[in-house]
Design an enzyme around this catalytic site. Structure first.
Site: not given
Length: 643
Positions: A409, A464
């Protein structure tokens, strides 16, 4: 298996305004009589044309203006404009290859390849492209090769500088669209997570846009894209000025460092009707073949993802993760993903525990999961893999523990230095048999063919986000997901009020969106409260034999069918008012048992009917809703497609 025939002269369907009768290298000798209607143009330009033989294939036309020495490229389909004549060129420290060019020679070859992938719209791929290499020289004698490829579903070009000419200072490459062409554009962000909005090519606001822009023209749809992007170059985005229909290539770096000959990434135009664009694997087809010899350890699958299900607390709890493993095992989901927190200090979030190798509970979880037939994927911050020394610590440890994959990430850059990091981490993860899910990342640009352990990438405004719209959701199958696997993380049923769609639409996303690791974002409680959704998700594979668009219009509806064996899975998502959707069941001849899940007054409802191939499937859809389904060949005695 791969075969190619470099150097072979082709029966290209040229129909050129120039018949190339090059005698020697002098440009003046390389032209012959043009068609009368194009006489004036041909008197001041060399023109070359190429396509493949499919009747609806796009055609590229490259022109060299003899008065300026500048190159341009246009694309048409069935005689209608897709891309208007657009500038082509590159500028380096020591050479300007955008003007004053002199034609040298042309060579043609057929690109004929067969390859298999581990994920994507279909696993078995056949590539047939016609390639033309046009060589030019500057007044100083420096050489530029423009390599153009044409296939049934796209046109692409790239620059080759056979000798070193210093750092690249930029490209003059651009795409001129018809001003009134409909455009679906995502404002550029380093994480590629912006929403897609609809404009016309000329009215889009001034700004920078992601290089995954979709346009609808008289010649059909075209999606701008890029392929074979590595650390030898810099990532591209589109720069646009409102009032024009020009989209210029802008690189992430002001200066791209080179030390020798250079081959740039492909500038790709995926072109055809909407079904062709949606089904296309053109960006993968352009990319280099796999660098991983043994791919037996690479196994796509569905995943119970624990971040939206449990957040920080779950990320730091062995007991919570064991419970998720238990649930994944009960559902026969092959993977469970542990997100952020597992190697952080318990009293300092986002701080790496220096003793993680000895103190972590991860080996216990991996052993526990293995005994239940579940593999574990773990999250890790890019900063912890930034150097070769860090990777030499982390990756062998994870492999030794038995971890199956890593979710890396926060790259948040397409600069050359970060792309060089991608090159390194791709080699290292392949060496340690770790699948990859890139988040906060660039978007797929052929990477999944070259590095098949890349199962999915984020680069999308996914589950998200709390600002997503139904319009955005119905645009993604025609933009971001066209170019490669997309980790949207569908299935967040517990996020009622934070997502724009219905429960049935959320089920449909698990098929409408392709991802080699399909991360389900819901909680066990939300699945159990919706047993029809839970049971459907238990059936969904993550690797597909084929993909078809059954119905669609960007921003309004997207209904995709994906085949695994004899079963077709169907996912439909819609934006707008409630209605009865009419979907052509274009799955093949014969009778099909079709089981669908839709929204009812009191929750999800399952319907079942037998239809002939080519018939119309009618499904009631609520506002901003959708549906999911499974179709299988029917014969007397068949009562379900579920296994």
């Amino acid at each position: 298996m791969m075969t190619s025939q470099p150097g072979k002269r082709l029966p290209l369907r040229l129909r050129t305004t120039v018949t190339a009768l090059c005698a020697g290298l002098a440009a003046a000798l390389c032209l012959t009589a043009p068609a009368r209607a194009e006489q004036d143009t041909a008197q001041r330009a060399h023109v070359w044309s190429l396509s493949v033989t499919a009747h609806d294939a796009p055609r590229a036309r490259v022109s060299l203006d003899d008065s300026t020495g500048a190159l341009s490229l246009s694309v048409s389909r069935e005689g209608r404009t897709v891309i208007e004549p657009s500038p082509v060129g590159i500028v380096t420290e020591q050479g300007d290859f955008s003007k004053d060019l002199r034609f040298l020679r042309r060579t043609d070859r057929l690109v004929d390849e067969h390859y298999r992938t581990k994920s994507g719209k279909r696993l078995d791929r056949r590539v047939r492209m016609n390639e033309t290499r046009l060589s030019f020289a500057t007044p100083a004698g420096a050489r530029l090769d423009l390599v153009v490829r044409a296939s049934a579903d796209g046109i692409a070009y790239r620059y080759v500088l056979p000798a070193a000419h210093g750092d690249v200072l930029g490209e003059t490459s651009a795409f001129n669209l018809p001003p009134d062409a409909s455009a679906w554009l995502g404002a550029y962000r380093v994480d590629n997570e912006g929403p897609f909005n609809q404009y016309t090519a000329a009215t889009a606001p001034t700004g920078e846009y992601s290089d995954q822009a979709l346009f609808s023209t008289a010649g059909g749809y075209t999606l701008l894209a890029e392929s074979d992007l590595t650390g030898r170059y810099s990532g591209a985005r589109l720069a646009h000025d409102q009032g024009t229909a020009t989209y210029r290539i802008k690189l992430a770096d002001d200066r791209v460092h080179t030390t020798g000959p250079l081959t740039t990434p492909w500038r790709a135009m995926i072109t055809g009707d909407l079904a062709t664009v949606t089904r296309s694997t053109f960006t993968d087809d352009l990319a280099p073949s796999s660098k991983v010899a043994d791919t037996s350890w690479i196994r796509p699958g569905t995943v119970l993802w624990t971040w939206l299900a449990g957040g920080r607390e779950a990320g730091q709890s062995l007991e919570a993760q064991k419970a998720y493993v238990d649930y994944a095992a009960a559902r026969h989901w092959p993977y469970e993903a542990v997100d952020a927190g597992w190697y952080f200090k318990s009293d300092a979030w986002d701080t790496t525990d220096p003793n993680w190798q000895t103190d972590s509970w991860m080996p216990q979880l991996v052993d526990y999961a293995r005994a239940k037939g579940v593999g574990v994927v773990v999250w890790i911050h890019q900063r912890d893999l930034a150097t070769a020394e860090q990777r030499a610590q982390w990756l062998p440890t994870l492999e030794r523990w038995g971890v199956k994959g890593v979710k890396i990430d926060f790259m948040n850059s397409e600069a050359q230095s970060m792309l060089q990091w991608y090159d390194d981490v791709l080699k290292d993860t392949a060496a340690h048999h770790l699948m990859i899910d890139f988040h906060g990342s660039t978007i797929p640009k052929g990477i999944q063919r070259t590095w098949p352990q890349v199962m999915t990438m984020e680069g999308v405004g996914g589950e998200e986000k709390r600002t997503n719209t139904a319009t955005h959701l119905t645009t993604l199958p025609f933009t971001r997901n066209v170019i490669g696997s997309m980790d949207f993380t569908p299935g967040g049923f517990q996020r009622v009020g934070q997502r724009p769609n219905s429960d049935a639409a959320e089920v449909g996303l698990t098929v409408a969106y392709e991802s080699g690791l399909q991360m389900f974002a819901g909680t066990p409680e939300s699945y159990d409260a919706r047993p029809l959704a839970r049971d459907f998700l238990q059936q969904v594979p993550a690797a597909w034999d084929d993909t078809r668009l059954l119905a669609g219009q960007p921003g309004q509806e997207a209904v995709l069918a994906r085949r695994s064996g004899q079963r077709w899975f169907i996912g439909g998502v819609y934006a707008g008012a409630a209605h009865t959707a009419q979907v052509p069941l274009s799955l093949g001849a014969g009778r099909w048992l079709v089981q669908t899940i839709r929204d009812g007054a009191d929750g999800l409802v399952q319907d079942q009917k037998v239809l002939r191939g080519g018939a119309t499937l009618s499904v009631d859809v609520v506002a901003n809703g959708g549906f999911a389904g499974i179709a299988c060949p029917w014969r007397p005695g068949i009562t379900t497609c579920y296994r």
